[in-house]
Motif scaffolding. Structure first.
Motif, PDB file in Angstrom:
ATOM      1  N   GLU A  54       6.644 -16.044  26.592  1.00 61.74           N
ATOM      2  CA  GLU A  54       5.733 -15.376  27.515  1.00 61.74           C
ATOM      3  C   GLU A  54       5.852 -14.050  27.393  1.00 61.74           C
ATOM      4  O   GLU A  54       4.953 -13.178  27.468  1.00 61.74           O
ATOM      5  CB  GLU A  54       6.267 -16.071  28.725  1.00 61.74           C
ATOM      6  CG  GLU A  54       5.825 -17.552  28.907  1.00 61.74           C
ATOM      7  CD  GLU A  54       6.946 -18.444  28.263  1.00 61.74           C
ATOM      8  OE1 GLU A  54       6.581 -19.627  28.004  1.00 61.74           O
ATOM      9  OE2 GLU A  54       7.788 -17.837  28.214  1.00 61.74           O
ATOM     10  N   ALA A  55       7.263 -13.316  27.401  1.00 64.44           N
ATOM     11  CA  ALA A  55       7.548 -12.054  27.660  1.00 64.44           C
ATOM     12  C   ALA A  55       7.181 -11.694  26.356  1.00 64.44           C
ATOM     13  O   ALA A  55       6.520 -10.203  26.617  1.00 64.44           O
ATOM     14  CB  ALA A  55       9.014 -11.978  28.006  1.00 64.44           C
ATOM     15  N   LEU A  56       7.306 -12.157  25.223  1.00 61.47           N
ATOM     16  CA  LEU A  56       6.992 -11.385  23.986  1.00 61.47           C
ATOM     17  C   LEU A  56       5.521 -11.373  23.750  1.00 61.47           C
ATOM     18  O   LEU A  56       4.834 -10.142  23.493  1.00 61.47           O
ATOM     19  CB  LEU A  56       7.305 -12.406  22.852  1.00 61.47           C
ATOM     20  CG  LEU A  56       6.793 -11.904  21.513  1.00 61.47           C
ATOM     21  CD1 LEU A  56       7.269 -10.689  20.979  1.00 61.47           C
ATOM     22  CD2 LEU A  56       7.220 -13.066  20.444  1.00 61.47           C
ATOM     23  N   LYS A  59       4.615  -8.415  26.156  1.00 61.46           N
ATOM     24  CA  LYS A  59       4.679  -6.979  25.495  1.00 61.46           C
ATOM     25  C   LYS A  59       3.854  -6.734  24.566  1.00 61.46           C
ATOM     26  O   LYS A  59       3.461  -5.549  24.229  1.00 61.46           O
ATOM     27  CB  LYS A  59       6.246  -6.922  24.785  1.00 61.46           C
ATOM     28  CG  LYS A  59       7.277  -7.258  26.116  1.00 61.46           C
ATOM     29  CD  LYS A  59       7.968  -6.109  26.231  1.00 61.46           C
ATOM     30  CE  LYS A  59       9.225  -6.402  27.098  1.00 61.46           C
ATOM     31  NZ  LYS A  59       9.011  -5.475  28.245  1.00 61.46           N
ATOM     32  N   LEU A  60       3.301  -7.812  23.600  1.00 59.53           N
ATOM     33  CA  LEU A  60       2.470  -7.602  22.800  1.00 59.53           C
ATOM     34  C   LEU A  60       1.131  -7.103  23.066  1.00 59.53           C
ATOM     35  O   LEU A  60       0.341  -6.108  22.762  1.00 59.53           O
ATOM     36  CB  LEU A  60       2.091  -8.675  21.872  1.00 59.53           C
ATOM     37  CG  LEU A  60       3.328  -9.241  20.790  1.00 59.53           C
ATOM     38  CD1 LEU A  60       3.011 -10.408  20.113  1.00 59.53           C
ATOM     39  CD2 LEU A  60       3.331  -8.058  19.601  1.00 59.53           C
ATOM     40  N   ARG A  61       0.683  -7.766  24.188  1.00 67.44           N
ATOM     41  CA  ARG A  61      -0.674  -7.278  24.740  1.00 67.44           C
ATOM     42  C   ARG A  61      -0.592  -6.005  25.354  1.00 67.44           C
ATOM     43  O   ARG A  61      -1.540  -5.090  25.285  1.00 67.44           O
ATOM     44  CB  ARG A  61      -1.100  -8.431  26.103  1.00 67.44           C
ATOM     45  CG  ARG A  61      -1.582  -9.702  25.633  1.00 67.44           C
ATOM     46  CD  ARG A  61      -2.302 -10.358  26.654  1.00 67.44           C
ATOM     47  NE  ARG A  61      -1.189 -10.916  27.613  1.00 67.44           N
ATOM     48  CZ  ARG A  61      -0.609 -12.129  27.473  1.00 67.44           C
ATOM     49  NH1 ARG A  61      -0.658 -12.947  26.606  1.00 67.44           N
ATOM     50  NH2 ARG A  61       0.286 -12.386  28.539  1.00 67.44           N
ATOM     51  N   ASP A  62       0.557  -5.722  26.290  1.00 71.36           N
ATOM     52  CA  ASP A  62       0.725  -4.189  26.593  1.00 71.36           C
ATOM     53  C   ASP A  62       0.701  -3.055  25.521  1.00 71.36           C
ATOM     54  O   ASP A  62       0.123  -2.134  25.536  1.00 71.36           O
ATOM     55  CB  ASP A  62       2.334  -3.965  27.328  1.00 71.36           C
ATOM     56  CG  ASP A  62       2.159  -4.870  28.553  1.00 71.36           C
ATOM     57  OD1 ASP A  62       1.125  -5.034  28.992  1.00 71.36           O
ATOM     58  OD2 ASP A  62       3.221  -4.887  29.077  1.00 71.36           O
ATOM     59  N   ALA A  91       2.542 -15.535  19.070  1.00 74.46           N
ATOM     60  CA  ALA A  91       2.437 -13.929  18.777  1.00 74.46           C
ATOM     61  C   ALA A  91       1.624 -13.589  17.678  1.00 74.46           C
ATOM     62  O   ALA A  91       0.841 -12.679  18.057  1.00 74.46           O
ATOM     63  CB  ALA A  91       3.998 -13.499  18.140  1.00 74.46           C
ATOM     64  N   TYR A  92       1.186 -14.404  17.068  1.00 78.17           N
ATOM     65  CA  TYR A  92       0.249 -14.191  15.790  1.00 78.17           C
ATOM     66  C   TYR A  92      -1.175 -14.129  16.460  1.00 78.17           C
ATOM     67  O   TYR A  92      -2.002 -13.420  16.098  1.00 78.17           O
ATOM     68  CB  TYR A  92       0.210 -15.169  14.469  1.00 78.17           C
ATOM     69  CG  TYR A  92      -0.532 -14.943  13.600  1.00 78.17           C
ATOM     70  CD1 TYR A  92      -0.179 -14.165  12.535  1.00 78.17           C
ATOM     71  CD2 TYR A  92      -2.069 -15.556  13.333  1.00 78.17           C
ATOM     72  CE1 TYR A  92      -1.184 -13.854  11.274  1.00 78.17           C
ATOM     73  CE2 TYR A  92      -2.938 -15.248  12.115  1.00 78.17           C
ATOM     74  CZ  TYR A  92      -2.306 -14.451  11.124  1.00 78.17           C
ATOM     75  OH  TYR A  92      -3.052 -14.300  10.148  1.00 78.17           O
ATOM     76  N   THR A  93      -1.361 -15.344  17.268  1.00 81.76           N
ATOM     77  CA  THR A  93      -2.773 -15.437  18.037  1.00 81.76           C
ATOM     78  C   THR A  93      -2.930 -14.250  18.813  1.00 81.76           C
ATOM     79  O   THR A  93      -4.129 -13.632  19.045  1.00 81.76           O
ATOM     80  CB  THR A  93      -2.663 -16.700  18.802  1.00 81.76           C
ATOM     81  OG1 THR A  93      -2.537 -17.810  17.811  1.00 81.76           O
ATOM     82  CG2 THR A  93      -4.227 -16.838  19.350  1.00 81.76           C
ATOM     83  N   LYS A  98      -7.133  -8.163  17.278  1.00 85.12           N
ATOM     84  CA  LYS A  98      -7.142  -6.721  17.424  1.00 85.12           C
ATOM     85  C   LYS A  98      -6.503  -5.808  16.391  1.00 85.12           C
ATOM     86  O   LYS A  98      -6.648  -4.485  16.306  1.00 85.12           O
ATOM     87  CB  LYS A  98      -6.168  -6.536  18.694  1.00 85.12           C
ATOM     88  CG  LYS A  98      -6.196  -7.267  20.061  1.00 85.12           C
ATOM     89  CD  LYS A  98      -7.402  -6.505  20.952  1.00 85.12           C
ATOM     90  CE  LYS A  98      -7.700  -7.118  22.160  1.00 85.12           C
ATOM     91  NZ  LYS A  98      -8.408  -6.365  22.973  1.00 85.12           N
ATOM     92  N   ALA A  99      -5.562  -6.566  15.141  1.00 89.47           N
ATOM     93  CA  ALA A  99      -4.913  -5.767  14.416  1.00 89.47           C
ATOM     94  C   ALA A  99      -5.827  -5.448  13.122  1.00 89.47           C
ATOM     95  O   ALA A  99      -6.640  -6.276  12.818  1.00 89.47           O
ATOM     96  CB  ALA A  99      -3.622  -6.341  13.851  1.00 89.47           C
ATOM     97  N   LYS A 100      -5.749  -4.340  12.728  1.00 93.74           N
ATOM     98  CA  LYS A 100      -6.474  -3.963  11.270  1.00 93.74           C
ATOM     99  C   LYS A 100      -5.940  -4.874  10.166  1.00 93.74           C
ATOM    100  O   LYS A 100      -6.543  -5.052   9.351  1.00 93.74           O
ATOM    101  CB  LYS A 100      -6.326  -2.582  11.109  1.00 93.74           C
ATOM    102  CG  LYS A 100      -7.089  -1.933  10.014  1.00 93.74           C
ATOM    103  CD  LYS A 100      -8.375  -1.565  10.269  1.00 93.74           C
ATOM    104  CE  LYS A 100      -9.429  -0.815   9.563  1.00 93.74           C
ATOM    105  NZ  LYS A 100     -10.788  -0.876   9.941  1.00 93.74           N
ATOM    106  N   CYS A 101      -4.593  -4.997  10.217  1.00 92.48           N
ATOM    107  CA  CYS A 101      -3.776  -5.613   9.173  1.00 92.48           C
ATOM    108  C   CYS A 101      -2.785  -6.354   9.741  1.00 92.48           C
ATOM    109  O   CYS A 101      -1.892  -5.902  10.651  1.00 92.48           O
ATOM    110  CB  CYS A 101      -3.651  -4.637   8.131  1.00 92.48           C
ATOM    111  SG  CYS A 101      -2.474  -5.215   6.891  1.00 92.48           S
ATOM    112  N   LEU A 102      -2.584  -7.485   9.332  1.00 95.12           N
ATOM    113  CA  LEU A 102      -1.376  -8.248   9.697  1.00 95.12           C
ATOM    114  C   LEU A 102      -0.582  -8.471   8.442  1.00 95.12           C
ATOM    115  O   LEU A 102      -0.895  -8.961   7.517  1.00 95.12           O
ATOM    116  CB  LEU A 102      -1.668  -9.716  10.394  1.00 95.12           C
ATOM    117  CG  LEU A 102      -2.302  -9.598  11.517  1.00 95.12           C
ATOM    118  CD1 LEU A 102      -2.907 -11.023  11.994  1.00 95.12           C
ATOM    119  CD2 LEU A 102      -1.437  -9.162  12.684  1.00 95.12           C
TER     120      LEU A 102
END
Length: 121
Positions: A54-56, A59-62, A91-93, A98-102
């Motif tokens: 949940e914290a991960l 942090k990713l959304r932030d 995390a991936y979802t 939003k990411a240009k590249c993963l």
């Protein structure tokens, strides 16, 4: 060569675009292997606490919100990001749209890749 790079950068700035950023995400602190050459093992002094899924996600959304004006390249790493399918999936979802590249930095274990194949498609 520096001149060509400088010109390309000046054109991007003139267009109002920012340089892409790489966000490295350590999904977990676990691995299914114990390689002597691995630099992220306790033998080599590497220690890292794991935060909750949940914290991960939070942090990713932030980070995505803060860096929203950049083209974002997200690199999933850690000891082995595919080790915990549920944690990796969350995390991936979170960053997928939003990411240009993963990219995923993995040890290449075929079984772990198979277990996560539906997420990676």
């Amino acid at each position: 060569m520096a001149s060509a790079f400088g010109s390309a950068y000046a054109m991007k700035v003139a267009e109002g675009k920012k340089n892409p950023l790489i966000l490295s995400v350590e999904v977990n602190n676990r691995c299914n292997l114990s390689c002597d050459s691995c630099f992220i093992t306790p033998v080599h002094g590497y220690t890292c606490m794991e935060i909750s899924p949940e914290a991960l996600e939070e942090k990713l959304r932030d980070a995505l919100e803060t860096l929203s004006t950049h083209d974002l390249i997200v690199a999933f790493a850690g000891k082995e990001p595919l080790f915990d399918c549920s944690r990796f999936s969350r995390a991936y979802t979170t960053v997928f749209e939003k990411a240009k590249c993963l990219t995923v930095v993995t040890n290449g274990d075929v079984e772990l890749i198979r277990r996560n194949l539906d997420i990676l498609k």
